[in-house]
Design an enzyme around this catalytic site. Structure first.
Site, PDB file in Angstrom:
ATOM      1  CG  HIS A   1       3.288  27.465  21.947  1.00 30.11           C
ATOM      2  ND1 HIS A   1       4.507  27.383  22.537  1.00 30.11           N
ATOM      3  CD2 HIS A   1       3.502  27.974  20.698  1.00 30.11           C
ATOM      4  CE1 HIS A   1       5.444  27.815  21.685  1.00 30.11           C
ATOM      5  NE2 HIS A   1       4.847  28.182  20.571  1.00 30.11           N
TER       6      HIS A   1
ATOM      7  CG  HIS B   1       6.810  25.251  16.873  1.00 27.87           C
ATOM      8  ND1 HIS B   1       6.213  24.802  18.036  1.00 27.87           N
ATOM      9  CD2 HIS B   1       6.959  26.592  17.017  1.00 27.87           C
ATOM     10  CE1 HIS B   1       6.023  25.827  18.844  1.00 27.87           C
ATOM     11  NE2 HIS B   1       6.469  26.922  18.265  1.00 27.87           N
TER      12      HIS B   1
ATOM     13  CG  ASP C   1       4.441  29.412  16.554  1.00 23.31           C
ATOM     14  OD1 ASP C   1       4.077  29.038  17.683  1.00 23.31           O
ATOM     15  OD2 ASP C   1       5.640  29.598  16.244  1.00 23.31           O
TER      16      ASP C   1
ATOM     17  CG  HIS D   1       4.425  34.998  16.321  1.00 23.10           C
ATOM     18  ND1 HIS D   1       3.434  34.044  16.449  1.00 23.10           N
ATOM     19  CD2 HIS D   1       5.531  34.457  16.877  1.00 23.10           C
ATOM     20  CE1 HIS D   1       3.929  32.984  17.059  1.00 23.10           C
ATOM     21  NE2 HIS D   1       5.199  33.197  17.336  1.00 23.10           N
TER      22      HIS D   1
HETATM   23 ZN   LIG Z   1       5.832  28.811  18.829  1.00 24.73          ZN
END
Ligand SMILES: [Zn+2]
Length: 323
Positions: free
Chosen positions: A100, A256, A260, A283
């Site tokens: 973030h 969001h 990311d 991720h």
């Molecule tokens: Zn996040």
């Protein structure tokens, strides 16, 4: 405040963009030191973060101030294990949940900064990137006398894992397209597509908070995760709604995930000129793509803005302060 999606996701180019481009010919750092503090989402460890001006060509570098300022560059080469957050590790020194803060720095066009931190994890604050943007506002921008270098994608690089996939393709600007699909009445399929610029990031993504499913809370806790999680720093989804509404956007979840994605793309180490498509990624896939790109030097070139057409260069006046 709930805002609708789809509007304004892309920004056209025009004279103003040309001026922005010209200003961005030069590298930047923060004008002054600023700091914040808070608890880490996964470790629950309280930490202090300080942004410190850095010279040209430093890049974004974390310094563990509790470990003699041990440096960990924000680079795909230092990615450690990746699951519910992105962690960096160098010579056994770990730093968790970088995404973030990196999303805020990277989208703001900040090239060089030291991030001093006295804990193992970046504070989660409210679960979005907005508190970090406020911190950057407070810090101000200092232009440096060195041309900005971009990593320009010249051929496609793709990763596919079951029904998740991601790719990066040649483009003259930094463009992302992020598709998520969660089986939940409030989420479902959401897609964000935008050209990443300071303004578009601030308006469209920065305020979108991290989220989790209520049914996952106990399993995650038993795995030693989300020890710092609370109703103040994450949206908690129940089976058919939200435990701690209201949402900031109807499609806050998709936004969001795009946030990311940008935070993980910062790990290429230079501003990107490329179009990124992420389909149900996360991720692990983000950082896998970054590593693939970095390991294949035939897929990109390093360029500076002055390779753009001369017409663009003469149209706007560069601020006198750094000429
Ligand atoms: Zn996040």
């Amino acid at each position: 405040m709930i805002e609708n999606n789809r509007e304004n996701m892309s920004r056209g180019s025009g004279k103003r963009d040309a001026i922005l481009d010209l200003q961005s010919m030069f590298q930047t750092t923060v004008q002054r030191e600023v700091s914040t503090e808070g608890v880490g989402l996964h470790t629950g460890v309280f930490g202090h973060v300080k942004l410190v001006p850095a010279p040209a060509d430093t890049g974004i570098v974390f310094r563990r101030s509790d470990l003699d300022n041990f440096q960990i560059e924000a680079s795909g080469r230092n990615v450690a294990r990746v699951s519910y957050a992105t962690s960096l590790m160098k010579q056994g020194v770990l730093l968790s949940t970088t995404e973030h803060l990196l999303a805020a720095i990277y989208s703001s066009g900040l090239d060089n900064v030291y991030i001093d931190i006295d804990a193992i994890e970046v504070p989660i604050l409210d679960g979005s990137a907005e508190p970090f943007l406020r911190l950057l506002d407070e810090a101000g921008v200092r232009k440096l006398r060195r041309r900005r270098r971009y990593l320009k994608i010249t051929k496609p690089v793709e990763v596919i894992e079951a029904d998740r996939r991601m790719g990066i393709y040649p483009c003259d600007e930094f463009h992302v397209q992020c598709y998520v699909d969660f089986p939940h009445p409030l989420v479902g399929a959401q897609q964000i597509e935008m050209t990443v610029q300071p303004e578009s990031f601030r308006n469209l993504l920065a305020r979108a908070r991290t989220f989790c499913f209520e049914r996952d809370i106990e399993p995650l806790r038993s795995m030693g995760l989300i020890r710092g999680g609370s109703l103040e720093n994450a949206i908690v989804l129940t089976d058919d709604g939200v435990l701690n509404g209201p949402l900031r956007f109807l499609d806050e979840f998709g936004r969001h995930k795009a946030l990311d994605l940008i935070g993980d793309l910062a790990l290429v180490g230079l501003p990107l000129l490329g179009r990124v498509e992420a389909y149900k990624a996360g991720h692990a896939l983000h950082t896998q793509l970054v590593s693939l790109v970095l390991s294949d030097s035939s897929a990109w070139t390093i360029t500076t803005e002055d390779e753009r057409p001369a017409e663009v260069l003469v149209r706007a006046e560069a601020p006198a302060a750094f000429i």
